[in-house]
Design a protein around this motif. Structure first.
Motif, PDB file in Angstrom:
ATOM      1  N   LEU A 185       4.478  -0.100  16.300  1.00  0.00           N
ATOM      2  CA  LEU A 185       4.582  -0.259  14.846  1.00  0.00           C
ATOM      3  C   LEU A 185       3.454  -1.114  14.274  1.00  0.00           C
ATOM      4  O   LEU A 185       3.131  -2.173  14.802  1.00  0.00           O
ATOM      5  N   ARG A 186       2.883  -0.629  13.190  1.00  0.00           N
ATOM      6  CA  ARG A 186       1.887  -1.393  12.441  1.00  0.00           C
ATOM      7  C   ARG A 186       2.478  -1.713  11.072  1.00  0.00           C
ATOM      8  O   ARG A 186       2.873  -0.813  10.339  1.00  0.00           O
ATOM      9  N   LYS A 187       2.545  -2.982  10.747  1.00  0.00           N
ATOM     10  CA  LYS A 187       3.160  -3.414   9.492  1.00  0.00           C
ATOM     11  C   LYS A 187       2.429  -2.820   8.292  1.00  0.00           C
ATOM     12  O   LYS A 187       1.206  -2.839   8.221  1.00  0.00           O
ATOM     13  N   ASP A 188       3.207  -2.276   7.364  1.00  0.00           N
ATOM     14  CA  ASP A 188       2.662  -1.703   6.132  1.00  0.00           C
ATOM     15  C   ASP A 188       3.066  -2.612   4.975  1.00  0.00           C
ATOM     16  O   ASP A 188       4.246  -2.711   4.630  1.00  0.00           O
ATOM     17  N   ASP A 189       2.089  -3.286   4.378  1.00  0.00           N
ATOM     18  CA  ASP A 189       2.384  -4.238   3.300  1.00  0.00           C
ATOM     19  C   ASP A 189       2.979  -3.572   2.066  1.00  0.00           C
ATOM     20  O   ASP A 189       3.557  -4.240   1.207  1.00  0.00           O
ATOM     21  N   LYS A 190       2.835  -2.234   1.980  1.00  0.00           N
ATOM     22  CA  LYS A 190       3.392  -1.521   0.831  1.00  0.00           C
ATOM     23  C   LYS A 190       4.901  -1.310   0.973  1.00  0.00           C
ATOM     24  O   LYS A 190       5.584  -0.993   0.007  1.00  0.00           O
ATOM     25  N   ILE A 191       5.398  -1.462   2.199  1.00  0.00           N
ATOM     26  CA  ILE A 191       6.836  -1.302   2.433  1.00  0.00           C
ATOM     27  C   ILE A 191       7.501  -2.662   2.254  1.00  0.00           C
ATOM     28  O   ILE A 191       7.409  -3.539   3.107  1.00  0.00           O
ATOM     29  N   THR A 192       8.165  -2.835   1.129  1.00  0.00           N
ATOM     30  CA  THR A 192       8.828  -4.091   0.797  1.00  0.00           C
ATOM     31  C   THR A 192      10.345  -3.916   0.859  1.00  0.00           C
ATOM     32  O   THR A 192      10.846  -2.796   0.997  1.00  0.00           O
TER      33      THR A 192
END
Length: 265
Positions: A185-192
């Motif tokens: 998994l790579r963190k997606d800053d757009k997923i809040t």
């Protein structure tokens, strides 16, 4: 006064009073749901009987008493606004309230979990899987990256920073293919948090089900207790400081036992 125009005027007033975004959204959702219910069932939105039918619809739809009472409160405020503007004779939601039964946890039935996993948007999938298979809170799930995940003896663990900035280790009790995917998994800053909540809300409307982020966490805990994992272990996985908080899941499994027992009799 038509419903949509009254709603628009009311929301303008709420916006003018500078309520919080969450409060505004609560009003907006409740008003949308009530309007859609009236339209779909060809009911007069001004009638007390329509209000009662809407509340009954929410109860049957699996909404919690707290959630229903929040919607009633929002709709009652709207109705008072309409009365003040002489668009309504009486507030149809006044003194209406749903009694909260003895607290039971809302977990998601297996068939609904299967439907969710087979129709979920891949953009939100990893975060929903972390809540469902790891019991993470939504705030914890959206913060996870591959650096928080590691394998030990073929078990995938997640290093979680929870409430009060406290760290805990919880296993991800998922099928092998899910574990392998999550480990990359790579963190997606757009997923809040808000984005995931909004997605689950839209998914629930589309499929006629009721799923929230916290219900995913409840489902993880309920399954763990049903699998025979000691309650004190489940408590540590969830990050509960008080074991009594976790004991509610024991009640859930007992209720399920009674359900199946009655089905046999």
């Amino acid at each position: 006064m038509v419903y949509k125009e009254a709603v628009d005027r009311f929301l303008e007033e709420i916006n003018r009073k500078m309520y919080s975004d969450n409060t505004y959204r609560t009003y907006e959702i409740a008003l949308y749901q009530y309007g859609k219910f009236c339209e779909d069932n060809k009911l007069d939105w001004k009638k007390k009987d329509t209000a009662r039918k809407f509340v009954s619809y929410l109860v049957k739809g699996g909404y919690s008493p707290n959630s229903i009472n929040l919607k009633i409160s929002a709709l009652s405020s709207f109705a008072e606004f309409c009365v003040d503007n002489e668009w309504l004779d009486k507030n149809m939601f006044v003194a209406m309230k749903v009694k909260a039964p003895k607290r039971l946890i809302n977990y998601i039935p297996d068939e609904t979990v299967d439907l969710l996993l087979s129709t979920i948007d891949d953009k939100y999938r990893p975060y929903i899987e972390l809540m469902l298979y790891g019991g993470l809170r939504i705030s914890e799930a959206v913060s996870v990256d591959s650096k928080n995940l590691y394998f030990d003896d073929n078990v995938l663990f997640c290093r979680v920073i929870g409430k009060g900035n406290k760290e805990r280790i919880t296993p991800i009790l998922a099928p092998e293919e899910v574990k392998q995917r999550l480990s990359k998994l790579r963190k997606d800053d757009k997923i809040t948090e808000g984005a995931v909540k909004e997605y689950l809300y839209r998914w629930s409307l589309k499929h006629g089900k009721h799923i929230t982020a916290h219900m995913l966490r409840h489902t993880f805990a309920t399954r763990a207790v049903q699998a025979g994992i000691p309650i004190e272990v489940v408590s540590k996985w969830l990050g509960h400081e008080n074991l009594q908080t976790t004991m509610v899941y024991v009640t859930v499994t007992y209720e399920r036992v009674k359900h199946y027992a009655k089905a046999v009799i």
